[in-house]
Design a protein around this motif. Structure first.
Motif, PDB file in Angstrom:
ATOM      1  N   ASN A 141       0.826  -1.218   0.000  1.00 38.01           N
ATOM      2  CA  ASN A 141       0.000   0.000   0.000  1.00 38.01           C
ATOM      3  C   ASN A 141       0.858   1.266   0.000  1.00 38.01           C
ATOM      4  OD1 ASN A 141      -2.536  -1.179  -0.126  1.00 38.01           O
ATOM      5  ND2 ASN A 141      -2.683  -1.399   2.087  1.00 38.01           N
ATOM      6  N   ILE A 142       1.908   1.235  -0.804  1.00 41.33           N
ATOM      7  CA  ILE A 142       2.795   2.386  -0.930  1.00 41.33           C
ATOM      8  C   ILE A 142       2.692   2.940  -2.350  1.00 41.33           C
ATOM      9  CG2 ILE A 142       5.190   3.183  -0.934  1.00 41.33           C
ATOM     10  CD1 ILE A 142       4.132   2.699   1.832  1.00 41.33           C
ATOM     11  N   LEU A 143       2.448   4.235  -2.433  1.00 41.66           N
ATOM     12  CA  LEU A 143       2.429   4.927  -3.717  1.00 41.66           C
ATOM     13  C   LEU A 143       3.765   5.639  -3.897  1.00 41.66           C
ATOM     14  CD1 LEU A 143       0.945   6.068  -6.248  1.00 41.66           C
ATOM     15  CD2 LEU A 143       0.195   7.967  -4.789  1.00 41.66           C
ATOM     16  N   SER A 144       4.474   5.292  -4.961  1.00 40.49           N
ATOM     17  CA  SER A 144       5.750   5.942  -5.270  1.00 40.49           C
ATOM     18  C   SER A 144       5.520   7.004  -6.337  1.00 40.49           C
ATOM     19  CB  SER A 144       6.776   4.921  -5.772  1.00 40.49           C
ATOM     20  OG  SER A 144       7.064   3.970  -4.769  1.00 40.49           O
TER      21      SER A 144
ATOM     22  N   LYS B 211      13.419  13.984  -7.207  1.00 41.42           N
ATOM     23  CA  LYS B 211      13.055  13.339  -5.954  1.00 41.42           C
ATOM     24  C   LYS B 211      12.014  12.255  -6.199  1.00 41.42           C
ATOM     25  CE  LYS B 211      13.951  17.150  -2.734  1.00 41.42           C
ATOM     26  NZ  LYS B 211      13.349  18.049  -1.715  1.00 41.42           N
ATOM     27  N   THR B 212      12.017  11.275  -5.310  1.00 43.85           N
ATOM     28  CA  THR B 212      10.998  10.234  -5.312  1.00 43.85           C
ATOM     29  C   THR B 212      10.349  10.198  -3.938  1.00 43.85           C
ATOM     30  OG1 THR B 212      12.194   8.901  -6.938  1.00 43.85           O
ATOM     31  CG2 THR B 212      10.513   7.784  -5.617  1.00 43.85           C
ATOM     32  N   TYR B 213       9.029  10.200  -3.913  1.00 46.40           N
ATOM     33  CA  TYR B 213       8.294  10.207  -2.658  1.00 46.40           C
ATOM     34  C   TYR B 213       7.550   8.886  -2.493  1.00 46.40           C
ATOM     35  CZ  TYR B 213       9.176  15.175  -3.174  1.00 46.40           C
ATOM     36  OH  TYR B 213       9.782  16.385  -3.353  1.00 46.40           O
ATOM     37  N   SER B 214       7.556   8.364  -1.278  1.00 48.81           N
ATOM     38  CA  SER B 214       6.816   7.148  -0.950  1.00 48.81           C
ATOM     39  C   SER B 214       5.694   7.517   0.006  1.00 48.81           C
ATOM     40  CB  SER B 214       7.743   6.109  -0.316  1.00 48.81           C
ATOM     41  OG  SER B 214       8.762   5.736  -1.224  1.00 48.81           O
ATOM     42  N   ILE B 215       4.471   7.320  -0.436  1.00 48.30           N
ATOM     43  CA  ILE B 215       3.311   7.779   0.331  1.00 48.30           C
ATOM     44  C   ILE B 215       2.485   6.572   0.770  1.00 48.30           C
ATOM     45  CG2 ILE B 215       1.254   9.231   0.286  1.00 48.30           C
ATOM     46  CD1 ILE B 215       2.554  10.776  -2.025  1.00 48.30           C
ATOM     47  N   PRO B 216       2.310   6.352   2.072  1.00 48.75           N
ATOM     48  CA  PRO B 216       1.457   5.248   2.537  1.00 48.75           C
ATOM     49  C   PRO B 216      -0.006   5.545   2.250  1.00 48.75           C
ATOM     50  CG  PRO B 216       2.181   6.588   4.388  1.00 48.75           C
ATOM     51  CD  PRO B 216       2.902   7.115   3.185  1.00 48.75           C
ATOM     52  N   ILE B 217      -0.701   4.567   1.699  1.00 51.95           N
ATOM     53  CA  ILE B 217      -2.095   4.727   1.302  1.00 51.95           C
ATOM     54  C   ILE B 217      -2.980   3.847   2.185  1.00 51.95           C
ATOM     55  CG2 ILE B 217      -3.738   4.459  -0.599  1.00 51.95           C
ATOM     56  CD1 ILE B 217      -1.680   6.682  -0.984  1.00 51.95           C
ATOM     57  N   PRO B 218      -4.115   4.361   2.662  1.00 47.86           N
ATOM     58  CA  PRO B 218      -5.012   3.547   3.493  1.00 47.86           C
ATOM     59  C   PRO B 218      -5.507   2.308   2.755  1.00 47.86           C
ATOM     60  CG  PRO B 218      -5.629   5.868   3.561  1.00 47.86           C
ATOM     61  CD  PRO B 218      -4.602   5.737   2.494  1.00 47.86           C
ATOM     62  N   ASN B 219      -5.679   1.238   3.501  1.00 56.11           N
ATOM     63  CA  ASN B 219      -6.200  -0.007   2.944  1.00 56.11           C
ATOM     64  C   ASN B 219      -7.723   0.013   3.057  1.00 56.11           C
ATOM     65  OD1 ASN B 219      -6.831  -2.559   2.160  1.00 56.11           O
ATOM     66  ND2 ASN B 219      -5.646  -3.609   3.739  1.00 56.11           N
ATOM     67  N   ILE B 220      -8.406   0.102   1.939  1.00 57.84           N
ATOM     68  CA  ILE B 220      -9.860   0.225   1.935  1.00 57.84           C
ATOM     69  C   ILE B 220     -10.486  -1.137   1.673  1.00 57.84           C
ATOM     70  CG2 ILE B 220     -11.834   1.358   0.856  1.00 57.84           C
ATOM     71  CD1 ILE B 220     -10.055   3.652   0.143  1.00 57.84           C
ATOM     72  N   ASN B 221     -10.948  -1.765   2.725  1.00 60.29           N
ATOM     73  CA  ASN B 221     -11.651  -3.052   2.613  1.00 60.29           C
ATOM     74  C   ASN B 221     -10.860  -4.080   1.807  1.00 60.29           C
ATOM     75  OD1 ASN B 221     -13.767  -1.864   3.995  1.00 60.29           O
ATOM     76  ND2 ASN B 221     -14.874  -1.312   2.133  1.00 60.29           N
ATOM     77  N   ASN B 222      -9.529  -4.027   1.924  1.00 57.37           N
ATOM     78  CA  ASN B 222      -8.654  -4.947   1.183  1.00 57.37           C
ATOM     79  C   ASN B 222      -8.871  -4.861  -0.331  1.00 57.37           C
ATOM     80  OD1 ASN B 222      -7.412  -6.080   3.515  1.00 57.37           O
ATOM     81  ND2 ASN B 222      -9.258  -7.320   3.858  1.00 57.37           N
ATOM     82  N   SER B 223      -9.289  -3.692  -0.806  1.00 59.09           N
ATOM     83  CA  SER B 223      -9.534  -3.511  -2.237  1.00 59.09           C
ATOM     84  C   SER B 223      -8.219  -3.401  -2.995  1.00 59.09           C
ATOM     85  CB  SER B 223     -10.368  -2.248  -2.475  1.00 59.09           C
ATOM     86  OG  SER B 223     -11.610  -2.335  -1.822  1.00 59.09           O
ATOM     87  N   VAL B 224      -8.277  -3.773  -4.265  1.00 57.34           N
ATOM     88  CA  VAL B 224      -7.123  -3.618  -5.145  1.00 57.34           C
ATOM     89  C   VAL B 224      -7.210  -2.239  -5.789  1.00 57.34           C
ATOM     90  CG1 VAL B 224      -5.943  -4.454  -7.200  1.00 57.34           C
ATOM     91  CG2 VAL B 224      -6.969  -6.078  -5.592  1.00 57.34           C
ATOM     92  N   LEU B 225      -6.206  -1.411  -5.525  1.00 58.52           N
ATOM     93  CA  LEU B 225      -6.177  -0.057  -6.059  1.00 58.52           C
ATOM     94  C   LEU B 225      -5.347  -0.012  -7.331  1.00 58.52           C
ATOM     95  CD1 LEU B 225      -5.535   1.815  -2.702  1.00 58.52           C
ATOM     96  CD2 LEU B 225      -7.643   1.908  -4.009  1.00 58.52           C
TER      97      LEU B 225
END
Length: 326
Positions: A281-284, A292-306
């Motif tokens: 659940n990391i968005l790069s 620069k490269t940023y790593s953003i933690p993303i909430p896990n929504i009902n174990n959905s595939v984003l």
């Protein structure tokens, strides 16, 4: 200082209610001009449909609480109010939704009228009708400040020259409010209901704070994870890079999630590479322009595939949309 637009992106379609409010104000103004022979005999109209403090506080002609906020006394009065509503209102409609935004707009206008009425009677001007949308629009400004404090307001500056600057809402709106307080305290009226502005503004601030902390009661939780349930719909996320100069924020909607990154100085054609890892659940986000490269933690929504559906850049704001099946 006159605002012309902001850089806060909308995520839920067009602000039809905000456009409708602007249209109604314009139509009523044209109607006023026609039936009064271009404002040559406007007094009776304002007395009948404006908010007269003595009548309001005695419980009479309460319909004027609504009619007064759609009436204006001059083209400058109308255009000034409508520009502010156009700049700030659309994002609040985006946040609250069409119906709730309309109800809150009217509520802020009513509260503003009561605030002005109390003050007007105390100063002996309780028989003077008040008109204009500025009380309700002051509520819009108050709520905007709470929801979008870091938004940039593109503003025209009139001094010895004319130029445009980008001013943070956290500076622009408090400055505007302080000026209302000063004019009210020194008794500088000039036909302007400053207490209506103050009352409407405080109502908007209070509404926004209430909404941020209790919106989950009305809308239900956005996700199952209890830690994420407590998030507001527009909550800053911490970045795992210590030298970051951007502030990622997140908006959770029905079937989508928008990641908003304020990136000053970025060009609209900037090269942005994005990748989302569903296992962590990391968005790069790689921004070549900043190296620069940023790593953003993303909430896990009902174990959905984003999955990433779009990436856009506008006015120094990067918007990355992730979609998921509900």
């Amino acid at each position: 200082m006159f605002p012309i637009h902001d850089d806060t992106p909308r995520t839920n379609g067009r602000p039809y209610v905000n456009y409708g409010l602007i249209a109604i104000n314009i139509i009523i103004f044209i109607y006023e001009a026609i039936i009064t022979s271009y404002f040559s005999n406007i007094g009776n109209l304002f007395s009948n449909y404006g908010a007269v403090p003595n009548l309001i506080l005695s419980g009479q002609n309460l319909v004027s609480l609504f009619s007064s906020m759609f009436m204006h006394g001059s083209i400058a009065h109308l255009l000034g109010n409508m520009f502010f509503l156009y700049v700030f209102g659309d994002n609040l409609e985006d946040r609250f939704g069409h119906y709730k935004y309309l109800m809150l707009y009217l509520l802020w206008g009513i509260i503003a009228s009561f605030a002005h009425s109390i003050y007007a009677i105390s100063t002996g001007s309780g028989d003077v009708p008040a008109i204009g949308a500025s009380g309700a629009i002051s509520g819009v400004l108050g709520a905007y400040l709470i929801f979008f404090p870091h938004a940039k307001i593109h503003t025209i500056i009139f001094a010895f020259f004319i130029t445009t600057v980008r001013i943070p809402a956290l500076a622009y709106i408090p400055f505007w409010f302080i000026m209302q307080l000063i004019f009210a305290l020194i008794g500088q009226s000039g036909g302007v209901a400053y207490l209506a502005h103050i009352g409407g503004f405080l109502a908007g601030v209070g509404t926004a704070y209430f909404w941020k902390f209790f919106s989950h009661i009305f809308n239900g939780p956005s996700v199952v994870n209890s830690k994420i349930d407590k998030m507001s719909q527009y909550q800053p996320l911490k970045n795992d890079l210590p030298d970051t100069d951007v502030s990622p924020e997140i908006i959770i909607g029905n079937g989508f999630m928008d990641i908003i990154i304020q990136a000053r100085g970025i060009h609209m054609d900037a090269n942005i590479q994005t990748e989302f890892d569903n296992s962590t659940n990391i968005l790069s986000v790689q921004i070549s322009e900043f190296n620069k490269t940023y790593s953003i933690p993303i909430p896990n929504i009902n174990n959905s595939v984003l999955k990433i559906s779009s990436v856009s850049v506008l006015n120094g704001v990067i918007k990355i949309r992730l979609e998921y099946e509900q």
